[in-house]
Design a protein around this motif. Structure first.
Motif, mmCIF file in Angstrom:
data_model
loop_
_atom_site.group_PDB
_atom_site.id
_atom_site.type_symbol
_atom_site.label_atom_id
_atom_site.label_comp_id
_atom_site.label_asym_id
_atom_site.label_seq_id
_atom_site.Cartn_x
_atom_site.Cartn_y
_atom_site.Cartn_z
ATOM 1 N N TYR A 834 -5.243 -13.454 1.715
ATOM 2 C CA TYR A 834 -4.625 -12.136 1.585
ATOM 3 C C TYR A 834 -4.546 -11.767 0.102
ATOM 4 C CZ TYR A 834 -2.833 -11.432 6.374
ATOM 5 O OH TYR A 834 -2.699 -11.206 7.718
ATOM 6 N N VAL A 835 -4.699 -10.474 -0.195
ATOM 7 C CA VAL A 835 -4.417 -9.944 -1.523
ATOM 8 C C VAL A 835 -3.082 -9.220 -1.466
ATOM 9 C CG1 VAL A 835 -5.071 -8.245 -3.267
ATOM 10 C CG2 VAL A 835 -6.805 -9.725 -2.286
ATOM 11 N N PHE A 836 -2.140 -9.606 -2.329
ATOM 12 C CA PHE A 836 -0.852 -8.930 -2.465
ATOM 13 C C PHE A 836 -0.989 -7.869 -3.553
ATOM 14 C CE2 PHE A 836 3.271 -8.677 -4.721
ATOM 15 C CZ PHE A 836 4.066 -8.223 -3.668
ATOM 16 N N ALA A 837 -0.647 -6.630 -3.231
ATOM 17 C CA ALA A 837 -0.815 -5.518 -4.181
ATOM 18 C C ALA A 837 0.344 -5.498 -5.172
ATOM 19 C CB ALA A 837 -0.916 -4.190 -3.435
ATOM 20 N N GLY A 838 0.398 -6.522 -6.017
ATOM 21 C CA GLY A 838 1.478 -6.640 -6.988
ATOM 22 C C GLY A 838 1.303 -5.778 -8.221
ATOM 23 N N HIS A 839 0.094 -5.259 -8.436
ATOM 24 C CA HIS A 839 -0.158 -4.426 -9.606
ATOM 25 C C HIS A 839 -0.047 -2.941 -9.287
ATOM 26 C CE1 HIS A 839 -1.737 -7.337 -12.736
ATOM 27 N NE2 HIS A 839 -1.429 -8.097 -11.708
ATOM 28 N N GLY A 840 0.695 -2.624 -8.230
ATOM 29 C CA GLY A 840 0.995 -1.232 -7.927
ATOM 30 C C GLY A 840 0.023 -0.597 -6.954
ATOM 31 N N THR A 841 0.330 0.633 -6.580
ATOM 32 C CA THR A 841 -0.492 1.409 -5.662
ATOM 33 C C THR A 841 -1.736 1.925 -6.385
ATOM 34 O OG1 THR A 841 1.443 2.082 -4.387
ATOM 35 C CG2 THR A 841 -0.533 3.449 -4.185
ATOM 36 N N GLY A 842 -2.887 1.826 -5.729
ATOM 37 C CA GLY A 842 -4.117 2.325 -6.335
ATOM 38 C C GLY A 842 -5.335 1.606 -5.805
ATOM 39 N N TYR A 843 -6.477 1.823 -6.467
ATOM 40 C CA TYR A 843 -7.737 1.221 -6.041
ATOM 41 C C TYR A 843 -7.853 -0.212 -6.563
ATOM 42 C CZ TYR A 843 -9.739 5.541 -4.204
ATOM 43 O OH TYR A 843 -9.995 6.651 -3.456
ATOM 44 N N TYR A 844 -8.055 -1.130 -5.630
ATOM 45 C CA TYR A 844 -8.386 -2.516 -5.963
ATOM 46 C C TYR A 844 -9.889 -2.682 -5.704
ATOM 47 C CZ TYR A 844 -3.432 -3.671 -6.246
ATOM 48 O OH TYR A 844 -2.114 -3.720 -6.616
ATOM 49 N N TYR A 845 -10.559 -3.469 -6.540
ATOM 50 C CA TYR A 845 -12.019 -3.543 -6.486
ATOM 51 C C TYR A 845 -12.478 -4.970 -6.202
ATOM 52 C CZ TYR A 845 -11.414 0.902 -8.884
ATOM 53 O OH TYR A 845 -11.023 2.175 -9.225
ATOM 54 N N ILE A 846 -13.424 -5.080 -5.255
ATOM 55 C CA ILE A 846 -14.104 -6.344 -5.002
ATOM 56 C C ILE A 846 -15.550 -6.190 -5.470
ATOM 57 C CG2 ILE A 846 -15.043 -7.832 -3.223
ATOM 58 C CD1 ILE A 846 -12.525 -7.535 -1.676
ATOM 59 N N ASN A 847 -15.970 -7.137 -6.278
ATOM 60 C CA ASN A 847 -17.319 -7.085 -6.814
ATOM 61 C C ASN A 847 -18.053 -8.379 -6.483
ATOM 62 O OD1 ASN A 847 -19.173 -7.777 -9.487
ATOM 63 N ND2 ASN A 847 -19.332 -5.652 -8.799
ATOM 64 N N LEU A 848 -19.246 -8.248 -5.930
ATOM 65 C CA LEU A 848 -20.125 -9.389 -5.656
ATOM 66 C C LEU A 848 -21.324 -9.258 -6.593
ATOM 67 C CD1 LEU A 848 -19.947 -9.351 -1.757
ATOM 68 C CD2 LEU A 848 -18.873 -10.997 -3.286
ATOM 69 N N VAL A 940 -2.870 -15.287 -1.588
ATOM 70 C CA VAL A 940 -2.161 -16.239 -0.721
ATOM 71 C C VAL A 940 -2.915 -16.358 0.597
ATOM 72 C CG1 VAL A 940 0.142 -15.883 -1.712
ATOM 73 C CG2 VAL A 940 -0.661 -14.381 0.126
ATOM 74 N N MET A 941 -2.666 -17.463 1.308
ATOM 75 C CA MET A 941 -3.354 -17.665 2.584
ATOM 76 C C MET A 941 -2.747 -16.819 3.692
ATOM 77 S SD MET A 941 -4.157 -21.768 2.507
ATOM 78 C CE MET A 941 -2.522 -22.254 1.937
ATOM 79 N N SER A 947 5.823 -10.687 9.548
ATOM 80 C CA SER A 947 5.792 -9.286 9.975
ATOM 81 C C SER A 947 4.939 -8.445 9.022
ATOM 82 C CB SER A 947 7.212 -8.713 10.033
ATOM 83 O OG SER A 947 7.777 -8.630 8.735
ATOM 84 N N LYS A 948 4.628 -8.989 7.839
ATOM 85 C CA LYS A 948 3.812 -8.269 6.864
ATOM 86 C C LYS A 948 2.344 -8.667 6.915
ATOM 87 C CE LYS A 948 7.722 -7.629 3.739
ATOM 88 N NZ LYS A 948 8.275 -7.828 2.380
ATOM 89 N N GLY A 949 2.018 -9.556 7.834
ATOM 90 C CA GLY A 949 0.633 -9.977 7.984
ATOM 91 C C GLY A 949 0.552 -11.284 8.752
ATOM 92 N N ALA A 950 -0.303 -11.328 9.775
ATOM 93 C CA ALA A 950 -0.419 -12.529 10.610
ATOM 94 C C ALA A 950 -1.272 -13.588 9.925
ATOM 95 C CB ALA A 950 -1.036 -12.167 11.955
ATOM 96 N N LYS A 951 -1.073 -14.834 10.330
ATOM 97 C CA LYS A 951 -1.914 -15.902 9.823
ATOM 98 C C LYS A 951 -3.326 -15.762 10.402
ATOM 99 C CE LYS A 951 1.610 -19.455 9.047
ATOM 100 N NZ LYS A 951 2.036 -20.851 9.345
#
Length: 959
Positions: A834-848, A940-941, A947-951
């Protein structure tokens, strides 16, 4: 958006239109109404900010601090020192500074009896006993913790002093004693967690003891009473004072250059000589988290109290936020009030934001918002009196508050004086009654008016909303009667009820009628003036909307809004189908789906699912473009720009959204093209360098060329970021330079809870079932779904990087598991996290950047289950001409599941993977050409709060 119409006298007569329809509105006041008893209450609820008042506050706090310093330096008995300090504080607040020595002597005399009483009435126990018995059995008892320190425990209590830091409690309140022991300056704590102090929670650490105040059963307060004497020899003796025959118990603990005789003397000269002078600040290394960004050109408590800019912030908020009444304004003290529920920092003096925190709690009935003089660094022995800043605090209470309780003028933290400015109090209004056939009540920010939709008004002597609804219904009936031969009539679809007050006393209940519920968008009036010039306040404003809205048509065929069983989501269509509501607005139905913990802007109770459409359309919740319906409540949302797809829900939730603003089920796959702007600058390094940054869908390419850099003439700031916060907001602090032209901006980002063994990511090892087929473009033969039920050859949890590399000739370790060159050539890896959006609301980027031979990515629900090659949102292969990048929009502090498959078809193999936050911070990055990388705490795994996300399903048991 509010629409301001041309103002009309609020007490004017009815319009010609209303009079022409012969509606009996009773007496209409065109002059000042007959007033009820209304004394001028304003003067009793506002502070007189004069230099003498400010000086008095500073003087009282200074004398208390001086008395505390004397008490701490005396050699009186260790048993009486705590009581002596308490008495001297009480005494010094009513004694001039010239009598401080005498006050201290008297407090020492009182200490003996106080200590004797305490020792006879307070039972000591150990921390191990505390952990087993817990509250309420340990209430008012002294607990000795594992380090020998003694804390007095108060069950169902908080302290009236704000915390300077906090730490996690993993098992019980007893963890807070240990946390306080290990934190410099800590003398008290408040535990907030499980009932009776049992279970995990948060330890709010205090550097000033204050006093206990009533709180919920999940609160426990602790006050440091004594610390172990270590190897010092302790004896006792009794000695008569020069002014009394009473015996004083004293300690002969050795203190350099201070004799036992001097410690018991009542002489002013000798008492004052024992004062401790703390060193001036030398090293301030623990910055405070302050959200409000206000820089003043002064640094004294008196100047803070007389700051007209800060005072103006509070004075401007005399009118209460929607649903509240103003209790007091502009006090120079916070509250000492029962049923304290905690506090939040605010980034601005925003009463509506503070009210939102209160509204989120069912037990909150009032709040106090104030500006506090706060140290920029947490004071300690090496930093006793740092520079000051202004912090805006929102304190919540379970009971109504009033000005008489605003007595907390401040306190000291080491040598730093905390004072309070601009303190306003607001009480939650009793919610008016609901009305049959009308939706509401909806609290408004003011009284509504717009000439385009206004119908009429009337005033009543009592606040009874049924009088207003009857007036609205009578208006519609009369309009129908007068227009019986016409195809249309003018209906009353909305009314606004409010109080007309003078000097804080209610005079009348006002009622305004409107043709449409759009009137809620015009709540712009907070005061009114009658023909004599008397100014009235308009308070307790609530709106009621007729449901279904009356279209005012008699002979034209139209379909009314459905009700009952016909108003359910399943009766209107199925998930994904289009529906046009009563107002002609197009929605997409999401029956059985929800977008949890995202984009909520408010809620309202309704009789059925269909009712939510009308409220969303009406503008009662500005920005509404979708909603979820659960348990007779509509939860309205602003979903525009969100890339969270609706999730199938098991709690009878249905939703709908406007497809023009939200992509719904396809939210994650909406393409976002990034546009780049290139700028060129000079730098002092050799050659040239290029840096690319992205903010939202806008990118910047910065080209730096070697050259002469002009000398700095203005202050520049270096940003230092830390991922270690436990608050729900990003804390930013600007530290101006004391020397030179370089300052610092310190940013502390929230991080996810990691108390449940969930750090990092998990990975399963597999053998690629289709090796040798990677030569075809995009490697279409590799379909990871065929391995969902295959048991992996190995699996690793808590990995601290994601990436792989092998050179086809040597074995190597991948995530700590040794792989031979043969296994590497056909290695397939299944990563979940899981990615926790700790750096605020906005666009998060995944790059391969690259893959040899293929990587596939899923973000959102499909990452948990239902993933196939066909629905992968990002694919990168060895034949791809450029890096593959996905930008997805996350709401702050939410968790988003991600799955990444990698496979090698033969020979060399490897891939690189990067996740970047909206501000450009690196969350995860592979070190090129190696089995290594970096990963911050936002990965985090699974969330600890499920309630905020299933395993993720176990490897080999995926669906």
């Amino acid at each position: 958006m509010r629409f301001i119409d041309t103002a009309v006298p609020i007490l004017a007569g009815l319009s010609t239109l209303v009079e022409a329809q012969n509606v009996d509105f009773g007496k209409v006041y065109s002059a000042k109404p007959q007033l009820k008893s209304a004394s001028n209450t304003e003067s009793s609820t506002s502070s007189i900010k004069t230099s003498s008042v400010a000086s008095s506050i500073v003087s009282v706090l200074s004398s208390r601090h001086a008395a505390t310093m004397v008490s701490s330096a005396s050699t009186a008995s260790a048993k009486s020192s705590s009581s002596a300090k308490s008495s001297s504080l009480s005494k010094s607040s009513n004694t001039s500074s010239s009598k401080s020595s005498s006050a201290t002597t008297l407090s020492t005399k009182k200490a003996t009896s106080s200590t004797k009483q305490s020792s006879s009435s307070t039972q000591k126990t150990s921390s191990s006993a505390a952990a087993s018995s817990l509250c309420p059995s340990i209430n008012n008892k002294d607990i000795t913790d594992t380090k020998g320190k003694v804390y007095t425990i108060k069950c169902s209590s908080d302290t009236n002093v704000g915390a300077f830091t906090n730490k996690a409690a993993t098992k019980s309140f007893a963890d807070c004693m240990n946390a306080c022991d290990d934190t410099s300056g800590c003398v008290a704590f408040s535990y907030v967690g499980g009932d009776g102090g049992n279970g995990s929670g948060t330890c709010w650490l205090k550097n000033s003891a204050g006093s206990a105040i009533s709180a919920g059963t999940n609160y426990v307060a602790g006050f440091l009473k004594s610390i172990p004497s270590s190897s010092k020899t302790m004896t006792t003796s009794t000695k008569k004072t020069s002014s009394s025959s009473a015996k004083i118990t004293t300690s002969t603990k050795k203190v350099t250059s201070v004799s036992t005789k001097a410690s018991t003397s009542t002489s002013t000269k000798k008492t004052s000589s024992t004062k401790v002078k703390r060193a001036t600040a030398t090293t301030c290394s623990n910055p405070n988290s302050i959200l409000y960004n206000y820089q003043a050109n002064y640094n004294t408590p008196t100047q803070f109290l007389l700051d007209t800019t800060l005072a103006g912030l509070a004075a401007a908020q005399w009118y209460p936020p929607a649903g509240y009444s103003t209790s007091f304004t502009s006090q120079l003290a916070g509250l000492f009030a029962p049923n304290y529920l905690g506090y939040q920092q605010l980034s601005s003096y925003d009463t509506s934001a503070c009210a939102a925190y209160c509204n989120a709690r069912s037990d909150c009935n009032a709040f106090n918002i104030y500006i506090q003089r706060t140290p920029t660094f947490i004071p300690d022995d090496s930093c006793p009196n740092p520079n000051a800043a202004a912090q805006i605090t929102c304190a919540l209470y379970g009971s109504p508050v009033d000005a008489s309780q605003a007595t907390n003028i401040g306190q000291y933290r080491k040598d730093f004086m905390v004072v309070i400015q601009g303190s306003n109090g607001y009480n939650l209004n009793p919610v008016p009654a609901s009305v049959s056939s009308f939706q509401g009540p909806t609290a408004l920010d003011g009284v509504a008016y717009s000439s385009n939709i206004y119908l009429g008004q009337k005033y009543f002597s009592t606040y009874d909303v049924n009088q207003c609804s009857s007036l609205c219904n009578a208006y519609t009936a009369n309009s129908k009667s007068q227009n019986a031969k016409s195809s249309t009539y003018t209906p009353c679809n909305y009314f606004n009820v409010f109080n007309l007050t003078l000097n804080g006393q209610t005079q009348l209940m006002g009622c305004y009628l409107f043709t449409t519920s759009d009137a809620a968008n015009y709540d712009v009036y907070t005061t009114a003036q009658d023909s004599s010039g008397t100014v009235y306040n308009l308070t307790n404003s609530y709106g009621y909307a007729l449901y279904p809205q009356d279209k005012g048509l008699t002979s034209v065929t139209w379909t009314p809004a459905p009700t009952g069983k016909n108003a359910t989501c399943s009766a209107l269509g199925k998930a994904g189908s289009s529906y046009i509501d009563y107002n002609g607005v197009n929605y997409t139905l999401g029956c059985g789906y929800d977008v949890q913990y995202a984009a909520d802007i408010g809620n309202q109770t309704t009789p059925d699912f269909y009712s939510c459409f009308a409220i969303c359309d009406s503008g009662s919740f500005p920005g509404c473009d979708g909603f979820a319906y659960l348990g007779n409540t509509c939860y309205f949302k602003t979903l525009a720009g969100s890339s969270r797809t609706p999730q199938l829900d098991n709690y009878n939730v249905d939703m709908a959204w406007m497809p023009a603003s939200y992509a719904g089920f396809n939210a994650y796959t909406v393409p976002g093209t990034v546009s780049y702007t290139t700028t060129t600058t000079v730098w002092s390094g050799p050659g040239s360098t290029t840096t690319t940054t992205i903010n939202g869908l806008s990118g910047t390419v910065i080209v730096k060329t070697s050259g002469s850099v002009p000398a700095a003439t203005t202050t520049t700031y270096v940003t230092v970021t830390t991922d270690q916060g436990t608050a729900s907001t990003i804390a930013t602090q600007t530290i101006t330079p004391t020397k030179g032209l370089t300052g610092t901006v310190s940013i502390v980002y929230p991080t996810p809870a990691t108390t449940c063994g969930n750090k990092g990511a998990a990975v399963g090892f597999y053998s690629n079932p289709v090796p040798g087929q990677q030569g075809v473009s995009q490697y279409p033969a590799f379909k990871p779904e065929v391995m969902k039920t295959s048991v992996p050859s190995a699996q690793v949890t808590g990995i601290s990087y994601i990436g792989e590399y092998n050179d086809d000739s040597h074995g190597t370790y991948v995530y700590g598991k040794y792989q031979t060159s043969n296994t590497l050539s056909t290695l397939a890896l299944n990563h979940v996290f899981y990615v926790f959006a700790g750096h605020g609301t906005g666009y998060y980027y995944i790059n391969l950047p690259q893959a040899d031979d293929v990587t596939l990515l899923w973000v959102g629900p499909n990452a948990l289950s239902g993933y196939t090659r066909a629905n992968a949102q990002l694919i990168q292969t060895w034949s791809a001409p450029a890096p593959a990048t996905l930008g997805f929009y996350l709401t702050a502090n939410t968790y988003t599941p991600i799955r990444l498959w990698f496979a090698n078809g033969g020979g060399y193999g490897g891939f690189q993977f990067t996740v970047t936050a909206p501000d450009g911070a690196t969350i995860l990055q592979t070190t090129p050409n190696s089995n290594a990388g970096v990963m911050n705490s936002d990965i985090v795994m699974f969330p600890c709060d499920t309630s905020k996300g299933a395993k993720f399903p176990a490897f080999g048991k995926e669906t």
